[in-house]
Design a protein around this motif. Structure first.
Motif, PDB file in Angstrom:
ATOM      1  N   ASP A 112     -31.107 -10.912 -19.307  1.00  0.00           N
ATOM      2  CA  ASP A 112     -31.082 -11.600 -20.600  1.00  0.00           C
ATOM      3  C   ASP A 112     -30.513 -10.692 -21.693  1.00  0.00           C
ATOM      4  OD1 ASP A 112     -32.233 -13.831 -19.482  1.00  0.00           O
ATOM      5  OD2 ASP A 112     -34.268 -13.334 -20.125  1.00  0.00           O
ATOM      6  N   GLU A 122     -26.752 -10.379 -21.283  1.00  0.00           N
ATOM      7  CA  GLU A 122     -26.072 -11.612 -21.693  1.00  0.00           C
ATOM      8  C   GLU A 122     -26.036 -11.736 -23.219  1.00  0.00           C
ATOM      9  OE1 GLU A 122     -26.799 -16.420 -21.803  1.00  0.00           O
ATOM     10  OE2 GLU A 122     -28.151 -15.179 -20.611  1.00  0.00           O
ATOM     11  N   PHE A 123     -27.189 -11.491 -23.841  1.00  0.00           N
ATOM     12  CA  PHE A 123     -27.273 -11.622 -25.293  1.00  0.00           C
ATOM     13  C   PHE A 123     -26.382 -10.600 -25.995  1.00  0.00           C
ATOM     14  CE2 PHE A 123     -29.595 -10.310 -29.231  1.00  0.00           C
ATOM     15  CZ  PHE A 123     -29.330 -11.454 -29.974  1.00  0.00           C
ATOM     16  N   ALA A 181     -22.809 -11.586 -25.745  1.00  0.00           N
ATOM     17  CA  ALA A 181     -22.469 -12.759 -26.557  1.00  0.00           C
ATOM     18  C   ALA A 181     -22.268 -12.404 -28.028  1.00  0.00           C
ATOM     19  CB  ALA A 181     -23.565 -13.812 -26.433  1.00  0.00           C
ATOM     20  N   THR A 187     -21.322 -18.378 -30.743  1.00  0.00           N
ATOM     21  CA  THR A 187     -21.785 -17.950 -29.420  1.00  0.00           C
ATOM     22  C   THR A 187     -23.012 -17.048 -29.536  1.00  0.00           C
ATOM     23  OG1 THR A 187     -19.531 -18.059 -28.568  1.00  0.00           O
ATOM     24  CG2 THR A 187     -21.099 -16.763 -27.300  1.00  0.00           C
ATOM     25  N   ALA A 188     -23.002 -16.179 -30.543  1.00  0.00           N
ATOM     26  CA  ALA A 188     -24.137 -15.278 -30.747  1.00  0.00           C
ATOM     27  C   ALA A 188     -25.395 -16.052 -31.103  1.00  0.00           C
ATOM     28  CB  ALA A 188     -23.811 -14.269 -31.842  1.00  0.00           C
ATOM     29  N   GLU A 228     -26.065 -19.188 -30.350  1.00  0.00           N
ATOM     30  CA  GLU A 228     -26.499 -19.938 -29.157  1.00  0.00           C
ATOM     31  C   GLU A 228     -27.233 -19.022 -28.179  1.00  0.00           C
ATOM     32  OE1 GLU A 228     -22.807 -21.509 -27.809  1.00  0.00           O
ATOM     33  OE2 GLU A 228     -22.945 -23.337 -29.035  1.00  0.00           O
ATOM     34  N   ALA A 229     -26.730 -17.793 -28.035  1.00  0.00           N
ATOM     35  CA  ALA A 229     -27.389 -16.821 -27.162  1.00  0.00           C
ATOM     36  C   ALA A 229     -28.759 -16.441 -27.711  1.00  0.00           C
ATOM     37  CB  ALA A 229     -26.514 -15.587 -26.998  1.00  0.00           C
ATOM     38  N   ARG A 285     -31.223 -19.055 -26.709  1.00  0.00           N
ATOM     39  CA  ARG A 285     -31.644 -18.919 -25.308  1.00  0.00           C
ATOM     40  C   ARG A 285     -32.627 -17.759 -25.151  1.00  0.00           C
ATOM     41  NH1 ARG A 285     -26.127 -19.951 -24.615  1.00  0.00           N
ATOM     42  NH2 ARG A 285     -25.654 -17.753 -24.244  1.00  0.00           N
ATOM     43  N   LEU A 286     -32.356 -16.668 -25.845  1.00  0.00           N
ATOM     44  CA  LEU A 286     -33.242 -15.511 -25.751  1.00  0.00           C
ATOM     45  C   LEU A 286     -34.625 -15.845 -26.296  1.00  0.00           C
ATOM     46  CD1 LEU A 286     -33.525 -12.506 -25.031  1.00  0.00           C
ATOM     47  CD2 LEU A 286     -32.786 -11.971 -27.367  1.00  0.00           C
ATOM     48  N   ALA A 321     -29.795 -12.019 -34.577  1.00  0.00           N
ATOM     49  CA  ALA A 321     -28.420 -11.992 -34.064  1.00  0.00           C
ATOM     50  C   ALA A 321     -27.436 -11.584 -35.159  1.00  0.00           C
ATOM     51  CB  ALA A 321     -28.048 -13.370 -33.500  1.00  0.00           C
TER      52      ALA A 321
END
Length: 313
Positions: free
Chosen positions: A227, A230-231, A234, A241-242, A244-245, A248-249, A302
């Motif tokens: 995770d 991925e984050f 992103a 995109t950041a 959205e990541a 998810r995180l 983010a």
């Protein structure tokens, strides 16, 4: 499956095998294996079989089997509560006096209390109280323990665990024999993985940095590392995109592992960027502990990270 403490901390077990005092203080980094070592010490002091190379329990006698099953009648583990009665994260970790005395446990936070536990004679050889987080003992709790530590009923043993010796109350330190639990070589971690029937995992070994306790939660650690990677990736792919990541995180967030996994993912960034990222992470953790909006908190996180790493444009 947990790694045998003797495989990782054999010399320490050898030192404590014949200990006849009342209290030990084991210090070392988080997840270095202090709790496993403490339980192994308890096992050695109650084993009725043939001891191992370092004096560790035989693993097959009734006492050793009870310890392996997590149901040893002579071992009590006391630790701070990390959640409130409503299930939310506690803002301040503490071991209250109620953990020691049932009469002071008004909220019934602890099922078994130290004083009452020690009133009962041992089923095997020696009752052992493991205080995991001795630095979180409140003054009242520490004072209530002092009489027990100085004159433990039935010759009981206290094993206090702490990350930093200096954070433990002097009254506890002065009554305990002190030992350091140090990180083990990477090769020992690799052998531990092999002993668990798993392939070599360089990322996990590097993250563990000699802390054997990491392997006990290796699946959660691997998920957190994935995770975090991925984050972090992103963040450089654009603002949307950041964000959205970050969403998810937020849904996967594990307060135990994600913060450290993120710092691990940032290890190759410039020092000034890592310092600013650490500040952003601390702000996120403070916001979550204060029950701020998780969604908004992760979005702000983010944005701050993009700025920290020079990606805000």
């Amino acid at each position: 499956m947990t790694l045998p403490a003797a495989l990782l901390h054999g010399p320490l077990l050898e030192q404590t095998g014949a200990f006849s005092g009342n209290a030990l203080l084991l210090t070392g980094p988080a997840r270095v294996g202090k709790r496993a070592a403490a339980l192994a010490i308890a096992g050695a002091h109650n084993c009725s079989g043939t001891r191992g190379m370092y004096g560790e329990g035989c693993g097959v006698c009734p006492s050793c089997r009870a310890l392996a099953a997590g149901a040893h009648p002579d071992v009590l583990v006391v630790e701070p509560r990390t959640t409130t009665s409503t299930g939310k994260a506690a803002r301040r970790k503490i071991i209250p006096v109620g953990a020691v005395l049932s009469a002071r446990d008004k909220a019934h936070e602890y099922e078994t209390h130290v004083f009452e536990f020690l009133e009962v004679r041992p089923t095997f050889r020696r009752r052992v109280v493991v205080v995991d987080g001795a630095e979180y003992l409140g003054p009242e709790a520490a004072n209530a323990l002092l009489k027990l530590v100085e004159e433990p009923p039935h010759g009981a043993l206290f094993v206090f665990l702490a990350e930093d010796r200096r954070s433990v109350l002097p009254t506890i330190q002065s009554r305990s024999a002190r030992l350091d639990v140090t990180p083990v070589p990477d090769r020992a971690i690799e052998r531990g993985l092999a002993g668990l029937g798993e392939e070599a995992d360089p990322a996990l070994v590097a993250f563990a940095a000699g802390r054997a306790g990491v392997l006990d939660a290796r699946e959660a650690v691997r998920a957190a590392l994935a995770d975090a990677a991925e984050f972090t990736g992103a963040l450089g792919e654009g603002l949307l995109t950041a964000l959205e990541a970050a969403e998810r995180l937020e849904k996967r967030w594990d307060a135990t592992w994600h913060p450290e996994a993120l710092r691990f993912a940032w290890r190759d960034h410039a020092p000034h960027g890592r310092a600013r990222a650490d500040t952003a992470l601390e702000a996120l953790q403070s916001a979550l502990e204060a029950y701020a909006s998780p969604s908004l908190s992760f979005q702000v996180f983010a944005l701050r990270l993009r700025e920290a790493f020079g990606l805000e444009a």
